[in-house]
Design a protein around this motif. Sequence first.
Motif, PDB file in Angstrom:
ATOM      1  N   THR A   1      83.875  45.703  32.572  1.00 33.44           N
ATOM      2  CA  THR A   1      84.323  45.550  33.951  1.00 33.44           C
ATOM      3  C   THR A   1      83.718  46.592  34.890  1.00 33.44           C
ATOM      4  OG1 THR A   1      86.236  46.832  33.299  1.00 33.44           O
ATOM      5  CG2 THR A   1      86.519  44.454  33.378  1.00 33.44           C
ATOM      6  N   GLY A   2      82.906  47.510  34.332  1.00 32.50           N
ATOM      7  CA  GLY A   2      82.287  48.527  35.167  1.00 32.50           C
ATOM      8  C   GLY A   2      83.267  49.605  35.592  1.00 32.50           C
ATOM      9  N   VAL A   3      84.398  49.660  34.910  1.00 32.86           N
ATOM     10  CA  VAL A   3      85.407  50.657  35.239  1.00 32.86           C
ATOM     11  C   VAL A   3      85.315  51.798  34.235  1.00 32.86           C
ATOM     12  CG1 VAL A   3      87.875  51.085  35.395  1.00 32.86           C
ATOM     13  CG2 VAL A   3      86.946  48.926  36.211  1.00 32.86           C
ATOM     14  N   THR A   4      85.308  53.036  34.730  1.00 30.96           N
ATOM     15  CA  THR A   4      85.241  54.176  33.821  1.00 30.96           C
ATOM     16  C   THR A   4      86.636  54.516  33.333  1.00 30.96           C
ATOM     17  OG1 THR A   4      83.573  54.983  35.335  1.00 30.96           O
ATOM     18  CG2 THR A   4      84.226  56.452  33.547  1.00 30.96           C
ATOM     19  N   LYS A   5      86.716  54.724  32.047  1.00 34.97           N
ATOM     20  CA  LYS A   5      88.020  55.088  31.488  1.00 34.97           C
ATOM     21  C   LYS A   5      88.222  56.588  31.604  1.00 34.97           C
ATOM     22  CE  LYS A   5      89.118  55.360  27.177  1.00 34.97           C
ATOM     23  NZ  LYS A   5      89.140  55.018  25.760  1.00 34.97           N
ATOM     24  N   VAL A   6      89.393  56.986  32.085  1.00 34.79           N
ATOM     25  CA  VAL A   6      89.722  58.396  32.191  1.00 34.79           C
ATOM     26  C   VAL A   6      90.910  58.662  31.274  1.00 34.79           C
ATOM     27  CG1 VAL A   6      90.641  60.179  33.702  1.00 34.79           C
ATOM     28  CG2 VAL A   6      88.900  58.600  34.547  1.00 34.79           C
ATOM     29  N   VAL A   7      90.728  59.609  30.359  1.00 33.13           N
ATOM     30  CA  VAL A   7      91.858  59.927  29.480  1.00 33.13           C
ATOM     31  C   VAL A   7      92.632  61.086  30.089  1.00 33.13           C
ATOM     32  CG1 VAL A   7      92.587  60.526  27.150  1.00 33.13           C
ATOM     33  CG2 VAL A   7      90.512  59.193  27.502  1.00 33.13           C
ATOM     34  N   VAL A   8      93.910  60.833  30.363  1.00 33.33           N
ATOM     35  CA  VAL A   8      94.768  61.843  30.960  1.00 33.33           C
ATOM     36  C   VAL A   8      95.593  62.489  29.857  1.00 33.33           C
ATOM     37  CG1 VAL A   8      96.728  62.222  32.497  1.00 33.33           C
ATOM     38  CG2 VAL A   8      94.936  60.578  33.120  1.00 33.33           C
ATOM     39  N   GLY A   9      95.566  63.797  29.817  1.00 31.03           N
ATOM     40  CA  GLY A   9      96.383  64.499  28.829  1.00 31.03           C
ATOM     41  C   GLY A   9      97.597  65.095  29.508  1.00 31.03           C
TER      42      GLY A   9
ATOM     43  N   PRO B   1      89.935  52.248  42.189  1.00 26.41           N
ATOM     44  CA  PRO B   1      89.567  51.070  41.398  1.00 26.41           C
ATOM     45  C   PRO B   1      88.456  51.366  40.388  1.00 26.41           C
ATOM     46  CG  PRO B   1      88.759  50.883  43.647  1.00 26.41           C
ATOM     47  CD  PRO B   1      89.635  52.089  43.617  1.00 26.41           C
ATOM     48  N   GLN B   2      87.655  52.400  40.641  1.00 24.82           N
ATOM     49  CA  GLN B   2      86.533  52.680  39.738  1.00 24.82           C
ATOM     50  C   GLN B   2      86.979  53.352  38.436  1.00 24.82           C
ATOM     51  OE1 GLN B   2      87.343  54.334  42.462  1.00 24.82           O
ATOM     52  NE2 GLN B   2      86.228  56.249  42.727  1.00 24.82           N
ATOM     53  N   TYR B   3      88.244  53.808  38.417  1.00 23.88           N
ATOM     54  CA  TYR B   3      88.732  54.465  37.205  1.00 23.88           C
ATOM     55  C   TYR B   3      89.919  53.726  36.625  1.00 23.88           C
ATOM     56  CZ  TYR B   3      85.980  58.554  38.546  1.00 23.88           C
ATOM     57  OH  TYR B   3      84.964  59.400  38.870  1.00 23.88           O
TER      58      TYR B   3
END
Lengths: 233, 236, 276
Positions: C35-43, C76-78
Amino acid sequence: MDKLFGWERFFENIPKILPYLSVTFQIVVYATGFGVLLAAFIVLAELKKIPVLNPFFKVYVSFMRGTPMLVQLMIIYYGIPALIDPVFGTNINRGFSAVTFAYITFILNQGAFLSAIFYGAITSIPYGQTEAGFSVGLTELQTFRRILLPQMVRIALPPFGSDLVGLFQNSSLVFLIGVTDIMGRAKSIGAATKHVLEAYVFVVIIYIVISLTIRLLFYYLNTKLEYGREGVE
Amino acid sequence: MNFNTAHFYESFLYGIKYFPNTLRLVFIPLAIGLTLGTVIALARVYKVPVLCKLLGIFVTVYQGVPIVVALMIYNLVFMLKFNDLAGFLHIKTKAADVDNIWVGIFALSLTAVCSISEAIRGALLSIDKGQDEAGYSVGLTKVQTIRRIIIPQMIPAAIPTLINHVVGLIKASSVVMAIGIIEIVAGATIPSSRTYSFFEGYVAAAVIYWAFTIMIEYLAKVLRRHTGRFRRNPYD
Amino acid sequence: MMNQWIKKIVIKAVLTALGAAMLTGCGKKTAAADTGVTKVVVGTGNAYAPYCYLDEKGDLAGYEYEVLKAVDELLPQYEFEYQTSDFANVLISLDAGKIDLAAHQYEWNKERDDKYLFGKEPYTTYVTYLAVTGDRTDIKSLDDLKGRKVKSSTGSNSVYILENYNKDHPDNPIKIDYVDNSTDEETVTGLVNGVWDATILTKRDTEKLNQNYGGGRDVLKVTGEPVQSSSTYFVFAKDNTRLQEAVDGAVKQLKESGKLAQISKDVIGGDYTESE
């Protein structure tokens, strides 16, 4: 302050904690299953004195037996990706979840502990038995399977049982890296409901039940095997 | 992630600094475990009525309790109830005056008592019944037989399992950091809370523990050779 | 023969294990890439109510989570994914590259700033005081704590404050107790029974503890002047300015629209986004 221990809170906690027992069991099953295979491999390397591997495993087993589980968990969770990712170009640092690292830690730990148990068991059988097997024309594999393995199992069974009890107890450390098992769930209930003692007590009861079941099971297995032995004599 | 050697070294020094606490957490429970453990084992092997059943149940059940959870519970109860208890016993000590390392020592001692009593019981059971009879036949009392004949034979038989328990105790002592006692792991990560080099802290702790357990195992080997001196093996 | 037999089994087992682990790991990644969305892992943490804790069902809840959810909606990009752990482990995970963003009511301090990238947009004020039991009058400032026991936890800003104080006053230092992953119940119990003389808390945390454990009384109170007045920020890896700027922008928007204040009122019970 509120009452320290309330029975209604205790019973409310039960359905909240029990589902997380599956997490604890998964860790134990993975650790034991793959731990046995790893241990067999280590024992083989030690018995066959395979160069490089044998001394490597000696150091490895000594480390696993000589350092606290908590420290091993941290070192593997943070250290293994740092070692492997740059070399293989993988990204297990992100790709593997915390629970995967918990599995890896416990497999590596159990592999070391079980190898010591297996090694002790196999070397306690006099070598004459192996020679006897060869002399009647059995292959190495047949000798192992029909002569050594049955005796090994009987010797290794009791320490294997106490190891399993210890493994269940140690699995409660995984909460630190963010895996929620029964102990972790008890803590989080403590944070959410402001009362933690009831949850702890329930967790203790679960562990006691598990430990008693394992002991009983191994006691039963042990008598079974003893019986077979008497028949031969 | 880069491994920072300077931070590792600092953590290592801090870990060493709190090494005496780990020693207290290991050797006090060990001493208590050996004393009470032997008593419990003897009571069970020589079937002291009632007591032997009760102790058997206690040891079997308590061995199923993970030390971390036991520790948390003792700590909570200690903080809540110690003042009442002290008041009840007319002791002037307050929870505030008691170093909570004693809560850790208490928890580790109970664990040690149970596991050591099992090790000693196993060793006692491995000694041939004829040894008791031999003692009685030369006119020794039960206590004399136990002291002069059974215990000297039990010690070498129990040593290998005991050493495993000592190593287990050393490693278990690290869990007390959960209630704020500073031992090797907590000590080694003190500088980390400033530098955020926790990984270096954990590695430093691992190195200290590793060295300590290797040393104990080496001593055990020497001890085993020494105590086994008088045991003749006809097959040797 | 035996040699090969066992070897085969072991190799097969290891390969299956690795394969299974790889598959689960990779599955998530490809989904995000499509989907062109970057995944961000939140800790974030798992035992600090009402900021970040696991609710009755065992799911992540709290102020940090609500704010980050709102931030995620604006970006939306993340796509945010959450990973909880013990407090001390959140920043280590950021350092180890396991997460991209750390959220645990982090106050700015110099040591942290040397190692991590702080957001520029604060999302809660964080004014900490010494907290003691309701009936104590002998403690007003850090100077009154010399030689006394203070509860703290590894990696927290209060440790930083206390250790800095001790560095300047080496003659009679404050005794710092590093109690990691303790529950609120333990904190209150320990203070009430005199195990610790004080700890460092915000006013609102103290009120929360009184509400939950006071039984109608103020068992704890804050005392004296603030130990430190600061705000909390999201924390990023040193070189991740792109994410930091995007998140800061979203936080700013949330502030302007009044949404942040609303979340604070709903979750913490008051607007703590600009002032106490």
